[in-house]
Design a protein around this motif. Structure first.
Motif, mmCIF file in Angstrom:
data_model
loop_
_atom_site.group_PDB
_atom_site.id
_atom_site.type_symbol
_atom_site.label_atom_id
_atom_site.label_comp_id
_atom_site.label_asym_id
_atom_site.label_seq_id
_atom_site.Cartn_x
_atom_site.Cartn_y
_atom_site.Cartn_z
ATOM 1 N N UNK A 264 -37.265 -10.491 -12.809
ATOM 2 C CA UNK A 264 -35.902 -10.964 -13.066
ATOM 3 C C UNK A 264 -34.866 -10.254 -12.171
ATOM 4 N N UNK A 265 -33.725 -10.923 -11.968
ATOM 5 C CA UNK A 265 -32.624 -10.268 -11.264
ATOM 6 C C UNK A 265 -31.554 -9.856 -12.256
ATOM 7 N N UNK A 266 -30.857 -8.770 -11.971
ATOM 8 C CA UNK A 266 -29.911 -8.234 -12.946
ATOM 9 C C UNK A 266 -28.484 -8.161 -12.402
ATOM 10 N N UNK A 267 -28.218 -9.012 -11.424
ATOM 11 C CA UNK A 267 -26.843 -9.142 -10.939
ATOM 12 C C UNK A 267 -26.431 -8.065 -9.939
ATOM 13 N N UNK A 268 -25.154 -8.112 -9.609
ATOM 14 C CA UNK A 268 -24.608 -7.212 -8.573
ATOM 15 C C UNK A 268 -23.456 -6.401 -9.179
ATOM 16 N N UNK A 269 -23.463 -5.115 -8.917
ATOM 17 C CA UNK A 269 -22.387 -4.205 -9.372
ATOM 18 C C UNK A 269 -22.060 -4.380 -10.867
ATOM 19 N N UNK A 270 -23.079 -4.384 -11.690
ATOM 20 C CA UNK A 270 -22.890 -4.655 -13.114
ATOM 21 C C UNK A 270 -22.783 -3.393 -13.981
ATOM 22 N N UNK A 271 -23.551 -2.366 -13.616
ATOM 23 C CA UNK A 271 -23.751 -1.271 -14.574
ATOM 24 C C UNK A 271 -23.222 0.073 -14.075
ATOM 25 N N UNK A 272 -22.662 0.835 -15.027
ATOM 26 C CA UNK A 272 -22.230 2.198 -14.740
ATOM 27 C C UNK A 272 -23.404 3.167 -14.862
ATOM 28 N N UNK A 273 -24.335 2.808 -15.747
ATOM 29 C CA UNK A 273 -25.504 3.677 -15.956
ATOM 30 C C UNK A 273 -26.731 2.783 -16.111
ATOM 31 N N UNK A 274 -27.798 3.115 -15.380
ATOM 32 C CA UNK A 274 -29.080 2.422 -15.605
ATOM 33 C C UNK A 274 -30.138 3.474 -15.919
ATOM 34 N N UNK A 275 -30.735 3.320 -17.087
ATOM 35 C CA UNK A 275 -31.878 4.165 -17.445
ATOM 36 C C UNK A 275 -33.148 3.406 -17.066
ATOM 37 N N UNK A 276 -34.036 4.067 -16.350
ATOM 38 C CA UNK A 276 -35.366 3.479 -16.153
ATOM 39 C C UNK A 276 -36.347 4.643 -16.231
ATOM 40 N N UNK A 277 -36.415 5.218 -17.418
ATOM 41 C CA UNK A 277 -37.186 6.449 -17.610
ATOM 42 C C UNK A 277 -38.610 6.122 -18.032
ATOM 43 N N UNK A 278 -39.558 6.697 -17.313
ATOM 44 C CA UNK A 278 -40.977 6.583 -17.679
ATOM 45 C C UNK A 278 -41.466 5.143 -17.699
ATOM 46 N N UNK A 279 -40.964 4.333 -16.815
ATOM 47 C CA UNK A 279 -41.393 2.930 -16.699
ATOM 48 C C UNK A 279 -42.049 2.719 -15.333
ATOM 49 N N UNK A 280 -41.371 3.188 -14.292
ATOM 50 C CA UNK A 280 -41.840 2.925 -12.926
ATOM 51 C C UNK A 280 -43.128 3.682 -12.616
ATOM 52 N N UNK A 281 -43.443 4.640 -13.446
ATOM 53 C CA UNK A 281 -44.657 5.424 -13.279
ATOM 54 C C UNK A 281 -45.907 4.519 -13.235
ATOM 55 N N UNK A 282 -45.823 3.373 -13.899
ATOM 56 C CA UNK A 282 -46.994 2.483 -13.962
ATOM 57 C C UNK A 282 -47.055 1.509 -12.790
#
Ligand SMILES: C[S@@+](CC[C@H](N)C(=O)[O-])C[C@H]1O[C@@H](n2cnc3c(N)ncnc32)[C@H](O)[C@@H]1O
Length: 281
Positions: free
Chosen positions: A210-228
């Motif tokens: 999926x795409x999540x848009x452009x310049x949308x978020x002040x904070x993005x958490x992606x903790x312990x996901x990309x490890x896989x």
């Protein structure tokens, strides 16, 4: 004596078998699992063999193609949802002071929890937002590929056996914090008071697709996901995350996520490397 899961299932999975299952899922349901790191994906497949009593990759492959409902079970088993309230308490102390410094004077703060699992990361931030007086200004999107995990997250429930670990983490974060300011107690669980989830939108979504848009978020958490994920998938997801972050926005990963190759210094400031906090330039 420890039992190797490969021996206990009696099923070895070759690369070709793994790919044929990934291929079946992609063709039948349009869900992309090609980019998972192969060793851990095979371990997950073996768990599915055990749980559903499959005797061979062919059994799993044909069930995947024939049984539309099975794909939900498959996804729930493949995605590992290990999480905790105030996981890594020291990190949360730093996070709180970063937010205090950068967002106290901002009217609205948009946050995305990518791979939120059963919600403990969201419950944790709810407590942090409350302590900072940010409750009314934070809007959050919480996404995960696992519908089971999302259902749990949305319910705000935590089962009591997990409580001793969670209370210990909370006290390490803030010795004065009181869990029962945020949760009410039930027989076998505690439940987050509903208004703490008022401004969280939950969405089932595959990060790779999926795409999540452009310049949308002040904070993005992606903790312990990309490890896989394997290298190309990390690259692909990082491109989306980079796009979706506002300039000056913070990107946060977990301690085991080895991502530095995907966070070039011309794109990200290494804001606090120890706590894995990066900032879009
Ligand atoms: C180990 S949990 C991490 C939870 C939480 N972020 C934390 O650190 O406590 C990883 C989560 O990533 C989700 N996940 C795995 N692959 C995904 C994908 N392709 N798209 C979205 N979520 C995914 C899993 O379902 C799981 O809930």
């Amino acid at each position: 004596m420890s039992i190797d899961p490969i021996i206990s299932t009696g099923v070895e999975i070759s690369d070709a078998e793994m790919r044929s299952i990934q291929d079946a899922i992609m063709k039948r349901y349009g869900i992309d699992f090609f980019n998972y790191e192969s060793k851990s994906f095979k371990r997950r497949l073996q768990r599915i063999y055990r749980k559903f009593n499959f005797k061979s990759s062919f059994d799993l492959w044909s069930r995947t193609l024939k049984d539309k409902d099975f794909v939900h079970d498959f996804i729930n088993e493949v995605s590992v949802g290990l999480t905790s309230l105030f996981r890594d308490p020291e990190y949360w102390k730093t996070f709180k002071s970063v937010c205090e410094e950068h967002f106290s004077n901002q009217y609205r703060v948009n946050v995305w929890h990518a791979g939120c699992s059963s919600g403990e990361e969201i419950f944790t931030t709810a407590i942090v937002w409350d302590e900072l007086g940010f409750r009314d200004k934070v809007r959050s999107l919480a996404t995960d590929i696992s519908s089971n995990a999302l259902e749990k997250a949305q319910s705000g429930r935590i089962i009591k056996p997990k409580l001793s670990e969670y209370e210990r983490n909370l006290k390490l974060y803030n010795s004065k914090a009181d869990l029962y300011r945020y949760f009410k107690e039930d027989e076998n669980e505690i439940i987050l008071k509903p208004y703490f989830l008022d401004k969280v939108k939950f969405k089932n979504s595959n990060l790779i697709m999926e795409d999540y848009g452009v310049d949308q978020y002040d904070i993005i958490f992606c903790r312990n996901v990309l490890i896989y994920f394997d290298g190309p998938a990390k690259e692909k997801v990082m491109e989306k995350i980079y796009k979706a972050l506002k300039p000056g926005g913070f990107f946060i990963i977990g301690f085991l996520d080895s991502m530095l190759n995907y966070l070039p210094e011309e794109r990200f400031e290494y804001y606090d490397l120890r706590q894995r906090i990066f900032r879009k330039l």
